[in-house]
Design a protein around this motif. Structure first.
Motif, PDB file in Angstrom:
ATOM      1  N   GLY A 159      -8.321   3.961 -16.276  1.00  0.00           N
ATOM      2  CA  GLY A 159      -6.886   4.952 -15.764  1.00  0.00           C
ATOM      3  C   GLY A 159      -7.637   6.234 -15.086  1.00  0.00           C
ATOM      4  O   GLY A 159      -6.678   6.904 -14.168  1.00  0.00           O
ATOM      5  N   GLU A 160      -8.831   6.949 -16.616  1.00  0.00           N
ATOM      6  CA  GLU A 160      -8.999   8.363 -15.733  1.00  0.00           C
ATOM      7  C   GLU A 160      -9.643   8.686 -14.641  1.00  0.00           C
ATOM      8  O   GLU A 160     -11.199   7.214 -14.646  1.00  0.00           O
ATOM      9  N   GLN A 161     -10.475   9.991 -14.173  1.00  0.00           N
ATOM     10  CA  GLN A 161     -11.555   9.832 -13.428  1.00  0.00           C
ATOM     11  C   GLN A 161     -12.857  10.611 -13.634  1.00  0.00           C
ATOM     12  O   GLN A 161     -12.223  11.559 -14.449  1.00  0.00           O
ATOM     13  N   PRO A 162     -13.820  10.384 -13.740  1.00  0.00           N
ATOM     14  CA  PRO A 162     -14.800  11.659 -14.095  1.00  0.00           C
ATOM     15  C   PRO A 162     -15.055  12.744 -13.595  1.00  0.00           C
ATOM     16  O   PRO A 162     -14.073  12.651 -12.389  1.00  0.00           O
ATOM     17  N   ALA A 163     -15.599  13.613 -14.740  1.00  0.00           N
ATOM     18  CA  ALA A 163     -14.869  15.009 -14.176  1.00  0.00           C
ATOM     19  C   ALA A 163     -16.294  14.785 -12.386  1.00  0.00           C
ATOM     20  O   ALA A 163     -17.304  14.366 -13.579  1.00  0.00           O
ATOM     21  N   ARG A 164     -16.431  15.898 -12.504  1.00  0.00           N
ATOM     22  CA  ARG A 164     -17.482  15.661 -10.371  1.00  0.00           C
ATOM     23  C   ARG A 164     -18.059  17.439 -11.273  1.00  0.00           C
ATOM     24  O   ARG A 164     -17.108  18.302 -11.820  1.00  0.00           O
ATOM     25  N   LYS A 165     -19.640  17.369 -11.011  1.00  0.00           N
ATOM     26  CA  LYS A 165     -19.960  18.910 -11.742  1.00  0.00           C
ATOM     27  C   LYS A 165     -21.666  18.365 -11.039  1.00  0.00           C
ATOM     28  O   LYS A 165     -21.677  17.760 -10.244  1.00  0.00           O
ATOM     29  N   THR A 166     -21.800  20.207 -10.927  1.00  0.00           N
ATOM     30  CA  THR A 166     -23.098  20.170 -10.369  1.00  0.00           C
ATOM     31  C   THR A 166     -23.915  19.358 -10.859  1.00  0.00           C
ATOM     32  O   THR A 166     -24.238  19.751 -11.956  1.00  0.00           O
ATOM     33  N   ARG A 167     -25.280  19.075  -9.682  1.00  0.00           N
ATOM     34  CA  ARG A 167     -26.480  17.969 -10.374  1.00  0.00           C
ATOM     35  C   ARG A 167     -26.939  18.590 -11.015  1.00  0.00           C
ATOM     36  O   ARG A 167     -27.486  19.912 -11.214  1.00  0.00           O
ATOM     37  N   VAL A 168     -27.035  17.845 -12.634  1.00  0.00           N
ATOM     38  CA  VAL A 168     -28.645  18.676 -13.445  1.00  0.00           C
ATOM     39  C   VAL A 168     -29.410  18.175 -12.824  1.00  0.00           C
ATOM     40  O   VAL A 168     -30.032  16.390 -12.511  1.00  0.00           O
ATOM     41  N   VAL A 169     -30.800  19.071 -12.675  1.00  0.00           N
ATOM     42  CA  VAL A 169     -31.954  18.608 -11.793  1.00  0.00           C
ATOM     43  C   VAL A 169     -33.141  19.495 -12.402  1.00  0.00           C
ATOM     44  O   VAL A 169     -33.410  20.628 -12.325  1.00  0.00           O
ATOM     45  N   ASP A 170     -34.455  18.373 -13.449  1.00  0.00           N
ATOM     46  CA  ASP A 170     -35.839  18.609 -14.068  1.00  0.00           C
ATOM     47  C   ASP A 170     -35.060  19.782 -14.827  1.00  0.00           C
ATOM     48  O   ASP A 170     -35.030  21.251 -14.988  1.00  0.00           O
TER      49      ASP A 170
END
Length: 255
Positions: free
Chosen positions: A107-118
Motif C-alpha cells: 500500500g506504500e509507494q517507494p521513495a524516489r531519488k536521484t539515480r546512483v551511477v558507478d
C-alpha cells in the motif's frame, strides 16, 4: 580526523513565527553561530573512505515531494553534455530511481531519488571532467547567476541545516507547532549515519568558515523560515555571538 562527539551543551532560542502565531521556532544558536563551512573540493574526504571525491553525494538524493522533483526536472533540461558528465547515462537509463522497491510495505509507494551511477549520484561530475567536478545542478545555478536552491533537490541545499516539525500540547491543553532549526548531525541520516566514515558538521576540519552559519547560509534559512522569522533569528544570533567565552559554543569551532 577529530570529530566532536555528541551530545554537548547547546543554547537554543524560541520565538513566535511573525507570519504564523500558531508556530514557534526553536533554533539552535550553538549551531547557527558556529563557523561550519562546506569544504567539498577543499579537503573533504567524503562520507565513505573508499569514495573520497564524492563528498556526501554517494547515496543520491531523495526527493521531498512531487514539487521538489518537478523543480529539479526543469533544471535538468538545461544541462548539456559539456556541463553534465553523465548526461548520456541519464538518456539511456533515466536520472530517477526507486529506493529499494522490493521492500516497501503493501500500500506504500517507494521513495524516489536521484539515480546512483558507478557508485555516486548521477549529477556528480567526477574529477577531471572538463565542465567542472562536483554537482552539475550546482554548477548550472552558479553559471546562470542563480541561487542553487532553485536547481538542486531540497535535501541537498538544506544539508546540513535540519528543519523538523512537531505538535506540542501546553499544560492548558492548547497546542502549537514547533519548528526546530538546527544541525543535521549524524543521527539525521538514521541508523546508517553511525556507519559513515567521516561527517562534517561536528568535525573541526569543516569549522573554519569566515562567517557564522546564520550568515553564510542566509538564503537557505530564509527559504526554510521566511524573511521575517530569519530577521528575528539574526538578531538573536548576533546577541549570542557577541558574548565572549560562552560555554555553549560549538565544540568543533576554533578555540
Amino acid at each position: 580526523m577529530p570529530e566532536v562527539l555528541l551530545p554537548f551543551p547547546r543554547a537554543f532560542v524560541e520565538f513566535v513565527n511573525p507570519d504564523d502565531a500558531d508556530e514557534i521556532f526553536r533554533c539552535d544558536l550553538t549551531w547557527l553561530t558556529s563557523r561550519w563551512s562546506c569544504i567539498f573540493g577543499q579537503g573533504c574526504p567524503g562520507i565513505y573512505a573508499d569514495r573520497p571525491d564524492d563528498g556526501c553525494c554517494t547515496l543520491g538524493a531523495h526527493f521531498a515531494d512531487k514539487d521538489d522533483e518537478k523543480r529539479v526536472r526543469k533544471a535538468v533540461k538545461q544541462l548539456t553534455s559539456e556541463t553534465w558528465q553523465l548526461k548520456k547515462a541519464a538518456k539511456s537509463g533515466g536520472w530517477v530511481e526507486l529506493e529499494d522497491p522490493e521492500n516497501v510495505a503493501e500500500g506504500e509507494q517507494p521513495a524516489r531519488k536521484t539515480r546512483v551511477v558507478d557508485g555516486a549520484c548521477i549529477f556528480l561530475n567526477r574529477p577531471g571532467f572538463a565542465g567542472g567536478e562536483g554537482c552539475a545542478l550546482h554548477h548550472l545555478a552558479v553559471n546562470q547567476g542563480r541561487d542553487f536552491l532553485e536547481t538542486k533537490p531540497d535535501v541537498c541545499w538544506q544539508l546540513p541545516i535540519r528543519r523538523q516539525f512537531r505538535s506540542v500540547t501546553r499544560t492548558d491543553n492548547s497546542t502549537y507547532t514547533e519548528v526546530s532549526i538546527g544541525e543535521y548531525s549524524r543521527d539525521g541520516w538514521g541508523p546508517g549515519g553511525h556507519d559513515l566514515d567521516w561527517y562534517c558538521t561536528s568535525n573541526t576540519e569543516a569549522h573554519q568558515g569566515r562567517e557564522p552559519v546564520y550568515l553564510s547560509n542566509r538564503a537557505e534559512l530564509v527559504a526554510l523560515m521566511g524573511q521575517a522569522a530569519y530577521d528575528e533569528l539574526k538578531l538573536h544570533c548576533e546577541t549570542f555571538d557577541a558574548r565572549p567565552g560562552s560555554a555553549m559554543r560549538h565544540l568543533a569551532d576554533p578555540a
